[in-house]
Design a protein around this motif. Sequence first.
Motif, PDB file in Angstrom:
ATOM      1  N   SER A  74     -22.774 -26.392 -27.183  1.00 34.05           N
ATOM      2  CA  SER A  74     -22.872 -25.125 -27.966  1.00 34.05           C
ATOM      3  C   SER A  74     -22.719 -23.872 -27.153  1.00 34.05           C
ATOM      4  O   SER A  74     -22.778 -22.758 -27.511  1.00 34.05           O
ATOM      5  N   ILE A  75     -23.054 -24.084 -25.501  1.00 35.16           N
ATOM      6  CA  ILE A  75     -22.650 -23.191 -24.773  1.00 35.16           C
ATOM      7  C   ILE A  75     -21.070 -22.768 -24.986  1.00 35.16           C
ATOM      8  O   ILE A  75     -20.439 -23.512 -24.666  1.00 35.16           O
ATOM      9  N   LYS A  76     -20.923 -21.414 -24.977  1.00 38.21           N
ATOM     10  CA  LYS A  76     -19.466 -21.044 -25.273  1.00 38.21           C
ATOM     11  C   LYS A  76     -18.865 -20.968 -23.965  1.00 38.21           C
ATOM     12  O   LYS A  76     -19.554 -20.702 -22.974  1.00 38.21           O
ATOM     13  N   ILE A  77     -17.769 -21.338 -23.697  1.00 37.26           N
ATOM     14  CA  ILE A  77     -16.995 -21.308 -22.677  1.00 37.26           C
ATOM     15  C   ILE A  77     -15.902 -20.492 -22.803  1.00 37.26           C
ATOM     16  O   ILE A  77     -15.070 -20.729 -23.583  1.00 37.26           O
ATOM     17  N   VAL A  78     -15.331 -19.482 -21.789  1.00 40.16           N
ATOM     18  CA  VAL A  78     -14.616 -18.460 -21.860  1.00 40.16           C
ATOM     19  C   VAL A  78     -13.848 -18.396 -20.600  1.00 40.16           C
ATOM     20  O   VAL A  78     -14.573 -18.425 -19.511  1.00 40.16           O
ATOM     21  N   THR A  79     -12.356 -18.127 -20.846  1.00 37.94           N
ATOM     22  CA  THR A  79     -11.853 -17.920 -19.506  1.00 37.94           C
ATOM     23  C   THR A  79     -10.768 -16.494 -19.683  1.00 37.94           C
ATOM     24  O   THR A  79     -10.725 -16.278 -20.936  1.00 37.94           O
ATOM     25  N   LEU A  80     -10.714 -15.923 -18.892  1.00 34.12           N
ATOM     26  CA  LEU A  80      -9.749 -14.655 -19.038  1.00 34.12           C
ATOM     27  C   LEU A  80      -8.549 -14.816 -18.218  1.00 34.12           C
ATOM     28  O   LEU A  80      -8.283 -15.111 -17.135  1.00 34.12           O
ATOM     29  N   ASP A  81      -7.471 -14.786 -19.317  1.00 31.78           N
ATOM     30  CA  ASP A  81      -6.052 -14.716 -19.058  1.00 31.78           C
ATOM     31  C   ASP A  81      -5.345 -13.548 -18.581  1.00 31.78           C
ATOM     32  O   ASP A  81      -5.242 -12.872 -19.335  1.00 31.78           O
ATOM     33  N   THR A  82      -5.470 -13.250 -17.225  1.00 34.89           N
ATOM     34  CA  THR A  82      -4.862 -11.901 -16.898  1.00 34.89           C
ATOM     35  C   THR A  82      -3.557 -11.581 -17.080  1.00 34.89           C
ATOM     36  O   THR A  82      -2.851 -10.730 -16.775  1.00 34.89           O
ATOM     37  N   GLY A  83      -2.712 -12.819 -17.318  1.00 37.63           N
ATOM     38  CA  GLY A  83      -1.340 -12.792 -17.352  1.00 37.63           C
ATOM     39  C   GLY A  83      -0.665 -13.049 -16.289  1.00 37.63           C
ATOM     40  O   GLY A  83       0.562 -13.110 -16.276  1.00 37.63           O
ATOM     41  N   ARG A  84      -1.473 -13.118 -15.168  1.00 36.37           N
ATOM     42  CA  ARG A  84      -0.761 -13.303 -13.819  1.00 36.37           C
ATOM     43  C   ARG A  84      -1.281 -14.686 -13.049  1.00 36.37           C
ATOM     44  O   ARG A  84      -1.513 -14.761 -11.899  1.00 36.37           O
ATOM     45  N   LEU A  85      -1.655 -15.666 -13.780  1.00 42.03           N
ATOM     46  CA  LEU A  85      -2.326 -16.794 -13.382  1.00 42.03           C
ATOM     47  C   LEU A  85      -1.126 -17.656 -12.886  1.00 42.03           C
ATOM     48  O   LEU A  85      -0.090 -17.829 -13.133  1.00 42.03           O
ATOM     49  N   PHE A  86      -1.663 -18.816 -11.951  1.00 38.68           N
ATOM     50  CA  PHE A  86      -0.709 -19.916 -11.603  1.00 38.68           C
ATOM     51  C   PHE A  86      -0.482 -20.674 -12.988  1.00 38.68           C
ATOM     52  O   PHE A  86      -1.255 -20.975 -13.639  1.00 38.68           O
ATOM     53  N   GLN A  87       0.755 -21.293 -12.898  1.00 38.17           N
ATOM     54  CA  GLN A  87       1.021 -22.267 -13.985  1.00 38.17           C
ATOM     55  C   GLN A  87       0.019 -23.382 -13.830  1.00 38.17           C
ATOM     56  O   GLN A  87      -0.309 -23.921 -14.765  1.00 38.17           O
ATOM     57  N   GLU A  88      -0.500 -23.743 -12.624  1.00 33.57           N
ATOM     58  CA  GLU A  88      -1.263 -24.973 -12.236  1.00 33.57           C
ATOM     59  C   GLU A  88      -2.443 -24.543 -12.967  1.00 33.57           C
ATOM     60  O   GLU A  88      -3.463 -25.621 -13.494  1.00 33.57           O
ATOM     61  N   THR A  89      -3.018 -23.387 -13.239  1.00 36.08           N
ATOM     62  CA  THR A  89      -4.127 -22.906 -13.988  1.00 36.08           C
ATOM     63  C   THR A  89      -4.022 -23.239 -15.187  1.00 36.08           C
ATOM     64  O   THR A  89      -4.938 -23.676 -15.788  1.00 36.08           O
ATOM     65  N   TYR A  90      -3.114 -22.958 -15.830  1.00 37.03           N
ATOM     66  CA  TYR A  90      -2.769 -23.139 -17.374  1.00 37.03           C
ATOM     67  C   TYR A  90      -2.717 -24.637 -17.591  1.00 37.03           C
ATOM     68  O   TYR A  90      -3.352 -24.972 -18.532  1.00 37.03           O
ATOM     69  N   GLU A  91      -2.220 -25.439 -16.888  1.00 34.67           N
ATOM     70  CA  GLU A  91      -2.306 -26.945 -17.137  1.00 34.67           C
ATOM     71  C   GLU A  91      -3.563 -27.330 -16.815  1.00 34.67           C
ATOM     72  O   GLU A  91      -3.926 -28.311 -17.809  1.00 34.67           O
ATOM     73  N   LEU A  92      -4.183 -26.616 -16.076  1.00 35.34           N
ATOM     74  CA  LEU A  92      -5.496 -27.117 -15.964  1.00 35.34           C
ATOM     75  C   LEU A  92      -6.556 -26.815 -17.044  1.00 35.34           C
ATOM     76  O   LEU A  92      -7.495 -27.834 -17.489  1.00 35.34           O
ATOM     77  N   ILE A  93      -6.200 -25.779 -17.655  1.00 34.41           N
ATOM     78  CA  ILE A  93      -6.964 -25.390 -18.968  1.00 34.41           C
ATOM     79  C   ILE A  93      -6.868 -26.597 -20.240  1.00 34.41           C
ATOM     80  O   ILE A  93      -7.712 -27.014 -20.598  1.00 34.41           O
ATOM     81  N   GLN A  94      -5.565 -26.957 -20.191  1.00 34.41           N
ATOM     82  CA  GLN A  94      -5.163 -28.100 -21.287  1.00 34.41           C
ATOM     83  C   GLN A  94      -5.849 -29.294 -20.670  1.00 34.41           C
ATOM     84  O   GLN A  94      -6.421 -30.011 -21.590  1.00 34.41           O
ATOM     85  N   ARG A  95      -5.862 -29.585 -19.643  1.00 34.60           N
ATOM     86  CA  ARG A  95      -6.449 -30.891 -19.066  1.00 34.60           C
ATOM     87  C   ARG A  95      -7.959 -30.941 -19.368  1.00 34.60           C
ATOM     88  O   ARG A  95      -8.457 -32.132 -19.434  1.00 34.60           O
ATOM     89  N   THR A  96      -8.402 -29.876 -18.906  1.00 37.48           N
ATOM     90  CA  THR A  96     -10.145 -29.795 -18.856  1.00 37.48           C
ATOM     91  C   THR A  96     -10.538 -29.890 -20.427  1.00 37.48           C
ATOM     92  O   THR A  96     -11.495 -30.635 -20.655  1.00 37.48           O
ATOM     93  N   GLU A  97      -9.532 -29.300 -21.319  1.00 36.49           N
ATOM     94  CA  GLU A  97      -9.989 -29.430 -22.812  1.00 36.49           C
ATOM     95  C   GLU A  97     -10.147 -30.877 -23.381  1.00 36.49           C
ATOM     96  O   GLU A  97     -10.884 -31.371 -23.978  1.00 36.49           O
ATOM     97  N   SER A  98      -8.922 -31.442 -22.722  1.00 37.41           N
ATOM     98  CA  SER A  98      -8.656 -32.671 -23.297  1.00 37.41           C
ATOM     99  C   SER A  98      -9.687 -33.787 -22.611  1.00 37.41           C
ATOM    100  O   SER A  98     -10.198 -34.581 -23.532  1.00 37.41           O
TER     101      SER A  98
END
Length: 233
Positions: free
Chosen positions: A55-79
């Motif tokens: 129930s603890i909300k998890i939030v990340t800030l997408d600055t628009g300048r992140l590494f592609q590896e970070t976006y991939e990690l978001i997906q892997r972590t959710e999964s």
Amino acid sequence: MKELANTLNDKLQNLKISEILMYFSNEYPEQVVFTTSMGAEDQVLTSKIAKTDKSIKIVTLDTGRLFQETYELIQRTESKFNIKINIIFPNNSSVEKMVNVKGVNLFYDSIENRKLCCNIRKIEPLKRALEGNKVWINGLRRDQSTTRNNINLVEFDEVTNVLKVNPLYNWTNEMVWEYIKNEKVPYNPLHDKNYPSIGCQPCTSTVEHGKDIRSGRWWWENPETRECGLHKR
Ligand code: SF4
């Protein structure tokens, strides 16, 4: 609130991280938010939250300048943890105005420009992420840098007016990585390529072994100014 933070700091010092998370979740239902940069420490906390209380909300800030590896990690972590990481974007008209007036890589020109960019891409979105919440969970550690060596478990954040909780405040880098390996927590592959601390791609560089692990962030500035303003001290 400052007194409450001091009291809670003393009271919760010796609890396990899962107990600390449960304490705040029970005391402030639906008002606890964890902001993750998807760094190693934050991945530890995401794992702890997924095991303790979703129930603890998890939030990340997408600055628009992140590494592609970070976006991939978001997906892997959710999964991996079967969770949803809520993504907050900067205000698009503020970004447009900034880059059209000052250029797309304005942050290299001056500290003032760098802070403006961090303000628009991180601080304002953070304020929206914290709206309606009373407790802000963070992955800060004391030995990460000279700017963080006096943080406590519970603090009152005067800028955002919330209780700021740093469950890993006294963890070492070794403890973080031991947990990640033992629990098979997904992490950013850039950590294996000499990027101990990862933020926006243009403002993050590799770090030589043995140096301050945040020295690759805004490496062209003095150590004292190397914070984006999310964690004012
Ligand atoms: S870290 Fe760099 S690109 Fe990211 S918001 Fe700050 S100045 Fe802008």
